[in-house]
Every structure is written in structure tokens, then in C-alpha cells.
Scaffold this motif. Structure first.
Motif, short mmCIF file in Angstrom:
data_model
loop_
_atom_site.label_atom_id
_atom_site.label_comp_id
_atom_site.label_asym_id
_atom_site.label_seq_id
_atom_site.Cartn_x
_atom_site.Cartn_y
_atom_site.Cartn_z
N GLN A 71 -5.38 1.70 -1.85
CA GLN A 71 -4.76 1.35 -0.58
C GLN A 71 -3.26 1.54 -0.62
O GLN A 71 -2.66 1.66 -1.69
CB GLN A 71 -5.12 -0.08 -0.19
N ASP A 72 -2.68 1.57 0.57
CA ASP A 72 -1.24 1.70 0.65
C ASP A 72 -0.61 0.33 0.44
O ASP A 72 -1.28 -0.63 0.08
CB ASP A 72 -0.81 2.35 1.97
N ASN A 73 0.66 0.25 0.65
CA ASN A 73 1.40 -0.98 0.37
C ASN A 73 1.68 -1.80 1.62
O ASN A 73 2.71 -2.47 1.71
CB ASN A 73 2.70 -0.62 -0.36
N ALA A 74 0.77 -1.76 2.57
CA ALA A 74 0.93 -2.56 3.78
C ALA A 74 1.06 -4.04 3.40
O ALA A 74 0.45 -4.49 2.44
CB ALA A 74 -0.26 -2.36 4.71
N SER A 75 1.83 -4.75 4.16
CA SER A 75 2.10 -6.15 3.82
C SER A 75 0.83 -7.00 3.76
O SER A 75 0.73 -7.89 2.92
CB SER A 75 3.10 -6.76 4.81
N ILE A 76 -0.17 -6.70 4.60
CA ILE A 76 -1.40 -7.50 4.55
C ILE A 76 -2.18 -7.25 3.26
O ILE A 76 -2.93 -8.10 2.82
CB ILE A 76 -2.32 -7.29 5.76
N HIS A 77 -1.99 -6.09 2.64
CA HIS A 77 -2.70 -5.79 1.39
C HIS A 77 -2.13 -6.55 0.21
O HIS A 77 -2.82 -6.73 -0.80
CB HIS A 77 -2.62 -4.29 1.07
N PRO A 101 4.69 3.73 -3.17
CA PRO A 101 5.27 3.52 -1.83
C PRO A 101 5.75 4.84 -1.23
O PRO A 101 6.18 5.74 -1.94
CB PRO A 101 6.46 2.60 -2.10
N TYR A 102 5.65 4.95 0.08
CA TYR A 102 6.10 6.11 0.84
C TYR A 102 5.41 7.40 0.37
O TYR A 102 6.03 8.45 0.30
CB TYR A 102 7.63 6.25 0.77
N SER A 103 4.13 7.29 0.09
CA SER A 103 3.35 8.45 -0.36
C SER A 103 2.06 8.60 0.46
O SER A 103 0.97 8.60 -0.10
CB SER A 103 3.00 8.31 -1.85
#
Length: 156
Positions: A71-77, A101-103
Motif C-alpha cells: 500500500q501507499d503511505n496514505a494517512s489512514i494506512h 513515498p511519492y512513488s
């Protein structure tokens, strides 16, 4: 438009609002998703991940193989509420892997979101939220059925 005037398209007051989609995609196998009419919160994400943890545990008991969610680095994750569950999920055979991040190019589901927007929903507009939701569900079902994936919708 007249020269010097900005193009403007009026939307009716009852125009459909935002829909957020959270998806879990296992290429060549299945696609699971949830739709809500606002941004996802840690609470909604937790409900989905608890279901994933139960499935991971069953899979781990049957095969000895862990389940990895990229998963990405979304705040909910990565919220504190979610981090409290990581250790338990790990013991249940569910592992979280975060891309750099930012990928977004490393997050394969991003391409699927683009195809949903630009292939399945291109040129469509919606004045009712129910019509937008129906179109999204149909687009997801059609896209992944064509690929031979099973599709499951989480109802929150």
C-alpha cells in the motif's frame, strides 16, 4: 466563449458529490473494494483490514503462506489506530508493505484507477449520487470481470 472569458460549465445544484474507492487487488485473481460518499477514515479502513486479517489467518492455517498487502503511505494506512493492530495482524499472517513515498508508479493499482476513470467512465457526468455509485460499481465489475478476476464489494 468570448475572448478574455473563462470557459465555465454550470453544474446543477443536485450534481453528484464525491465518491471514494478503496481497493485491494490481487493481480490475476481478485479485486475487492469499498465505496463511500466521503473520504475514508481509519475506522472504515480498519473494518476492511479486519476482514482481510481473518482471510489471511485462514489462508495461513491452510497453507503456511503469509498474505502481504502492498500500500501507499496514505494517512489512514499508518494512523496510530491502525498501527495498534499491525502486531496482531502479523501473527495472523497478514503483513503490511509500504511503497516508497511519492512513488505511485510502484503502486500497480494506480493504473487500474486511471483505466476506470479514463476508459470506463470517460465522458460521463452524473446529477445523482446513486447514478454515480451505480456507474462506478458497473465499471469495476466490468473491468475486472473482463480480466477474469473475482470481484467483492465491502459494504460499510
Amino acid at each position: 466563449m468570448k475572448i478574455g472569458r473563462q470557459k465555465h460549465i454550470k453544474q446543477p445544484k443536485e450534481a453528484a458529490k464525491r465518491q471514494s474507492i478503496l481497493g485491494i487487488w490481487e493481480p490475476s485473481k481478485d479485486f475487492k473494494y469499498a465505496l463511500i460518499k466521503k473520504n475514508f477514515t481509519s475506522e472504515e479502513y480498519l473494518k476492511i483490514m479486519e476482514q482481510e486479517a481473518r482471510e489471511a489467518w485462514r489462508h495461513f492455517l491452510a497453507t503456511g503462506q503469509p498474505t502481504v498487502i502492498v500500500q501507499d503511505n496514505a494517512s489512514i494506512h499508518k494512523s496510530k489506530k491502525i498501527q495498534k493492530h499491525w502486531r496482531l495482524w502479523h501473527r495472523q499472517g497478514l503483513h503490511m508493505f509500504f511503497i516508497a513515498p511519492y512513488s505511485p508508479q510502484q503502486n500497480l493499482i494506480e493504473g487500474e484507477w486511471l483505466h476506470l476513470k479514463y476508459d470506463e467512465l470517460r465522458g460521463k457526468s452524473f446529477t445523482e449520487e446513486s447514478a454515480l455509485e451505480k456507474a462506478l460499481v458497473e465499471a469495476i465489475e466490468n473491468r475486472f470481470a473482463k480480466k477474469g478476476h473475482s470481484v467483492k464489494r465491502y459494504l460499510l
